[in-house]
Design an enzyme around this catalytic site. Structure first.
Site, PDB file in Angstrom:
ATOM      1  N   LYS A  44     -14.786  -1.218  -1.949  1.00 48.02           N
ATOM      2  CA  LYS A  44     -15.051   0.229  -1.935  1.00 48.02           C
ATOM      3  C   LYS A  44     -15.925   0.615  -0.750  1.00 48.02           C
ATOM      4  CE  LYS A  44     -13.097   1.931  -5.758  1.00 48.02           C
ATOM      5  NZ  LYS A  44     -12.222   3.112  -5.794  1.00 48.02           N
ATOM      6  N   THR A 100      -6.187  -3.804  -2.691  1.00 46.39           N
ATOM      7  CA  THR A 100      -5.937  -2.444  -3.194  1.00 46.39           C
ATOM      8  C   THR A 100      -6.907  -1.454  -2.552  1.00 46.39           C
ATOM      9  OG1 THR A 100      -5.015  -3.205  -5.286  1.00 46.39           O
ATOM     10  CG2 THR A 100      -5.973  -1.002  -5.275  1.00 46.39           C
ATOM     11  N   ASP A 152       3.029   0.415  -5.398  1.00 52.52           N
ATOM     12  CA  ASP A 152       1.735  -0.245  -5.172  1.00 52.52           C
ATOM     13  C   ASP A 152       1.151   0.287  -3.871  1.00 52.52           C
ATOM     14  OD1 ASP A 152      -0.265  -2.244  -4.490  1.00 52.52           O
ATOM     15  OD2 ASP A 152       0.665  -3.460  -6.078  1.00 52.52           O
ATOM     16  N   ARG A 196      -0.582  11.268   9.437  1.00 52.11           N
ATOM     17  CA  ARG A 196       0.784  11.661   9.837  1.00 52.11           C
ATOM     18  C   ARG A 196       1.138  13.050   9.356  1.00 52.11           C
ATOM     19  NH1 ARG A 196       2.301   6.591   8.530  1.00 52.11           N
ATOM     20  NH2 ARG A 196       3.156   7.205   6.522  1.00 52.11           N
ATOM     21  N   GLY A 232      -3.162   1.471 -15.552  1.00 54.87           N
ATOM     22  CA  GLY A 232      -2.689   2.784 -15.988  1.00 54.87           C
ATOM     23  C   GLY A 232      -1.562   2.645 -17.002  1.00 54.87           C
ATOM     24  N   TYR A 256     -14.947  -5.635  -5.729  1.00 55.52           N
ATOM     25  CA  TYR A 256     -14.897  -4.193  -5.984  1.00 55.52           C
ATOM     26  C   TYR A 256     -15.902  -3.463  -5.089  1.00 55.52           C
ATOM     27  CZ  TYR A 256     -15.033   0.137  -8.841  1.00 55.52           C
ATOM     28  OH  TYR A 256     -14.994   1.433  -9.291  1.00 55.52           O
TER      29      TYR A 256
END
Ligand code: NAD
Ligand code: UDP
Length: 310
Positions: A147, A90, A56, A104, A36, A143
């Site tokens: 995912k 990630t 992060d 929460r 980004g 990836y």
């Protein structure tokens, strides 16, 4: 309404933040700036209802919000394969942290999943019921499997903890705010054409993809978040299919250039065909992509023309 957008300084995230800020929502954009850029959200920094948080998603965080869009994850093969272990962290730890937060604070949470969870599909077009054909140990697995695991976590938090989830599976989307060095095919071809370089067809260009313009995708994404009838997964993408060679020719038609086409080796596990079955999104949202490839390219090329001068 207050909303957290992880990955908000990326391509899709920046368009989503802009949409929500202009609708008057309080928006927190969380991003570690891996792919980004501040430039993508520079136009939002003066809005009182926009806040940028450098963080992060792998590390826990706390914010009070009503909605979470989890987009944080590099999406281009060259960027997600740069540090594959980090890509898995990630996807998986990011999902756990976002879902824990949603649990929460009682927020509704949407996961930006992907057509990659179908792998190299043997069913065409791909409906949400198709379970996919993914290589678990290949170069794209960090990836694809990251995912897939994130989707698993979303549904387990939903079943176990009643977290209010939405899952979308995004098919190839393009538009302004992509990086010139993003590495995905639409940005590569436009940048190569503008620089007078040959357009790099991986393989013979006979593999297919279906390209969705970003505005259509963001309409679908917000639509899925705000509807009450399905947690998903919901495919979002444009069902009009092109070969990669046809895309290259469409770009060459639009950019006056000396460029021609050159073939490079096809990366391993590159899906041979991809096209979404969007009947669920059509039924749930009365959603249909309306921007044709030609119009989308006309809106995207001027952005790249400007940005490659910088
Ligand atoms: P992008 O690379 O432009 O954006 C990803 C954003 O996430 C970037 O701003 C990046 O800095 C940020 N990010 C990455 N790792 C992070 C981390 N650990 N912590 C915080 N921020 C992090 O990609 P995009 O095309 O905008 O994709 C956005 C999301 O949509 C991704 O989750 C991607 O998997 C999904 N998606 C996109 C497409 C598409 O065609 N654009 C297709 C399928 C799925
Ligand atoms: N591709 C290509 N030239 C490029 C970049 C990509 O021919 O410069 C091909 C790539 O091999 C794939 C398709 O275009 O078949 C889409 O690639 P992209 O990286 O955009 O997305 P994904 O493979 O994840 O759908």
């Amino acid at each position: 309404m207050s909303t957290l957008v992880t990955g908000g300084a990326g391509f899709l995230g920046s368009h989503l933040c802009e949409r929500l800020v202009k609708q008057g929502e309080e928006v927190i954009c969380l991003d570690n700036f891996f792919t980004g850029r501040r430039r993508n959200v520079a136009n939002l920094l003066d809005y009182k209802n926009f806040e940028m948080m450098r963080h992060d998603v792998v590390d826990p965080f706390k914010v009070e919000v009503d909605r979470i869009y989890n987009l944080a994850c590099p999406a281009s093969p060259i960027h997600y394969q740069y540090n594959p272990i980090k890509t898995v962290k990630t996807s998986v730890m990011g999902a756990i942290n976002c879902l824990g937060l949603a649990k929460r604070v009682g927020a509704r949470i949407l996961q930006a999943s992907t057509s990659e969870i179908y792998g190299d599909p043997e069913v065409h077009p791909q409906p949400e019921s198709y379970r996919g054909n993914v290589n678990p140990i290949g170069l794209r697995s960090c990836y694809d499997e990251g995912k897939r695991c994130a989707e698993t976590l979303f549904f387990d938090y939903h079943r176990e903890n009643k977290v209010d989830i939405r899952v979308i599976r995004i098919f190839n989307t393009y538009g302004p705010n992509m990086r010139p060095d993003d590495g995905r095919v639409v940005s590569n071809f436009i940048v190569q054409a503008l620089k007078g370089e040959d357009l790099t067809l991986y393989g013979d260009g006979s593999q297919t993809r279906s390209f969705c313009y970003v505005d259509d995708l963001i309409n679908g994404m917000v639509g899925v978040m705000e509807q009450e009838d399905s947690v998903g997964p919901v495919n979002l993408g444009n069902p009009i299919e092109f070969t990669i060679k046809q895309l290259a020719e469409a770009v060459l038609d639009k950019v006056h250039t000396e460029s021609s086409l050159t073939e490079e080796p096809l990366p391993s596990d590159d899906p041979t065909q991809r096209k979404p079955d969007i009947s669920l999104a059509q039924k749930l949202l009365s959603w249909n992509p309306v921007v044709e490839l030609s119009t989308g390219l006309d809106r995207t090329i001027p952005y790249f023309r400007e940005i490659i001068k910088e």
